[in-house]
Design a protein around this motif. Structure first.
Motif, short mmCIF file in Angstrom:
data_model
loop_
_atom_site.label_atom_id
_atom_site.label_comp_id
_atom_site.label_asym_id
_atom_site.label_seq_id
_atom_site.Cartn_x
_atom_site.Cartn_y
_atom_site.Cartn_z
N GLU A 2 9.02 -0.01 -5.04
CA GLU A 2 7.97 -0.77 -5.05
C GLU A 2 7.30 -0.78 -3.93
O GLU A 2 6.95 -1.74 -3.28
N MET A 3 6.38 0.28 -3.69
CA MET A 3 5.68 0.53 -2.60
C MET A 3 4.26 0.88 -2.77
O MET A 3 4.14 1.13 -4.02
N VAL A 4 3.57 0.51 -1.84
CA VAL A 4 1.92 0.58 -1.89
C VAL A 4 1.59 1.65 -0.64
O VAL A 4 2.48 1.92 0.01
N LEU A 5 0.58 2.51 -0.87
CA LEU A 5 -0.08 3.29 0.01
C LEU A 5 -1.25 2.56 0.89
O LEU A 5 -2.27 2.14 0.17
N PHE B 214 -9.63 3.16 4.79
CA PHE B 214 -9.70 1.70 4.47
C PHE B 214 -9.47 1.77 2.76
O PHE B 214 -10.05 0.77 2.15
N GLN B 215 -8.22 2.34 2.61
CA GLN B 215 -7.84 2.13 0.88
C GLN B 215 -6.55 1.58 0.83
O GLN B 215 -5.62 1.92 1.57
N LEU B 216 -6.23 0.76 -0.21
CA LEU B 216 -4.85 0.14 -0.74
C LEU B 216 -4.72 0.74 -1.99
O LEU B 216 -5.61 0.50 -2.81
N ILE B 217 -3.62 1.76 -2.14
CA ILE B 217 -3.39 2.31 -3.40
C ILE B 217 -2.10 1.71 -3.86
O ILE B 217 -0.75 1.76 -3.16
N ASP B 218 -2.11 1.20 -5.21
CA ASP B 218 -0.78 0.66 -5.85
C ASP B 218 -0.05 1.89 -6.19
O ASP B 218 -0.53 2.53 -7.12
N LEU B 219 1.12 2.38 -5.97
CA LEU B 219 1.68 3.51 -6.19
C LEU B 219 2.31 3.27 -7.45
O LEU B 219 3.06 4.43 -8.01
N LEU C 283 2.76 20.10 10.42
CA LEU C 283 2.32 19.71 11.65
C LEU C 283 2.40 18.34 12.05
O LEU C 283 2.02 17.47 10.68
N SER C 284 2.52 17.80 12.93
CA SER C 284 2.80 16.47 13.26
C SER C 284 1.90 16.23 14.61
O SER C 284 1.86 16.70 15.48
N TRP C 285 0.63 15.29 14.21
CA TRP C 285 -0.13 14.92 15.17
C TRP C 285 0.04 13.37 15.75
O TRP C 285 0.34 12.67 14.91
N ASP C 286 0.05 13.12 17.01
CA ASP C 286 0.25 11.88 17.33
C ASP C 286 -0.74 10.69 16.72
O ASP C 286 -0.28 9.74 16.33
N ASP C 287 -2.02 11.08 16.41
CA ASP C 287 -2.88 9.93 15.89
C ASP C 287 -2.72 10.11 14.30
O ASP C 287 -3.37 9.20 13.92
N ASP C 288 -1.72 10.83 13.60
CA ASP C 288 -1.64 10.59 12.32
C ASP C 288 -0.31 9.71 11.97
O ASP C 288 -0.11 9.51 10.98
N TYR C 289 0.55 9.38 13.03
CA TYR C 289 1.54 8.50 12.76
C TYR C 289 1.17 7.32 12.00
O TYR C 289 0.46 6.44 12.53
N CYS C 290 1.70 7.15 10.85
CA CYS C 290 1.31 5.87 10.11
C CYS C 290 0.08 5.44 9.80
O CYS C 290 -0.18 4.43 9.51
N GLN C 291 -0.83 6.59 9.98
CA GLN C 291 -2.30 6.52 9.68
C GLN C 291 -2.25 6.53 8.02
O GLN C 291 -3.29 5.58 7.64
N ILE C 292 -1.75 7.11 7.17
CA ILE C 292 -1.37 6.98 5.91
C ILE C 292 -0.28 6.39 5.59
O ILE C 292 0.66 7.45 5.56
N GLU C 293 0.25 5.51 5.44
CA GLU C 293 1.73 4.91 5.33
C GLU C 293 1.99 4.39 3.95
O GLU C 293 1.07 3.57 3.16
N ILE C 294 3.11 4.54 3.65
CA ILE C 294 3.89 3.93 2.46
C ILE C 294 4.67 2.60 2.74
O ILE C 294 5.61 2.74 3.62
N VAL C 295 4.28 1.64 2.29
CA VAL C 295 5.06 0.49 2.79
C VAL C 295 5.48 -0.43 1.43
O VAL C 295 4.94 -0.31 0.39
#
Length: 203
Positions: A174-177, A183-188, A26-38
């Motif tokens: 070399e990505m983080v989440l 409001f979390q930053l996760i070192d992958l 399922l893809s919801w408009d408000d989920d787009y890049c709300q939890i992103e890997i960058v």
């Protein structure tokens, strides 16, 4: 009941309508890049933005909602600039037994064929990694996590595969989440952080 809890229950009811033997994320408009890997180079700017969002959220809180909207915006170092190729990323995920979705259910709009659209999806019934592409390169990577699922609904094998796949994304690219919902930053590249993060969703 909080508004966020209501929407989680609503999403779960819709997800339950999907046949159990068919992987249709399922893809919801408000989920787009709300939890992103960058790219990990964005770590400092993400930390600053998280602080800003927290302050804004506290200042604009009203009842069960908020009076202001904070736009995260584009990362200073984009995923696209890393020139991550679509095929190797797809292969990495399938190596961890992530199922490749044939279609995506854009809730309220349509069912889209992954072969003819720029968005791809890989995962399990309660966890999906989405990414969109431009030519042979990946533009954005984001997650959809079914936070209403209990720990017993995710098999031990799947839980390990998800953790290992996220760790591989961190090590290889070399990505983080960045989770803008919590409001979390996760070192992958840190297995302990990944484990703690996922256990926060699936207790």
């Amino acid at each position: 009941m909080k508004i966020l809890d209501f929407f989680r229950i609503f999403k779960r009811k819709i997800a339950s309508k999907t046949k159990r033997n068919t992987y249709l994320p399922l893809s919801w408009d408000d989920d787009y890049c709300q939890i992103e890997i960058v790219p990990a180079e964005n770590r400092e700017s993400i930390e600053n933005r998280i602080t800003e969002v927290k302050i804004l959220a506290d200042q604009s809180r009203e009842g069960l909602g908020f009076t202001e909207i904070f736009e995260v915006g584009q990362m200073s170092i984009t995923t696209f600039s890393k020139e991550i190729l679509t095929e190797p990323l797809s292969q990495l995920l399938t190596n961890y037994k992530f199922e490749k979705a044939k279609s995506i259910n854009y809730v309220g709009y349509k069912i889209a064929n992954c072969e003819t659209t720029s968005t791809k999806a890989f995962g399990f019934s309660n966890f999906t990694i989405f990414f969109d592409t431009e030519e042979e390169f990946v533009k954005h990577i984001w997650l959809s996590i079914n936070a209403t699922a209990s720990r017993t609904e995710i098999s031990r094998e799947q839980f390990k595969l998800i953790k290992d796949a996220l760790y591989s994304l961190g090590e290889e690219y070399e990505m983080v989440l960045a989770d803008w919902n919590s409001f979390q930053l996760i070192d992958l590249r840190n297995r302990n952080q990944i484990d703690k993060y996922l256990n926060g969703y699936w207790k």
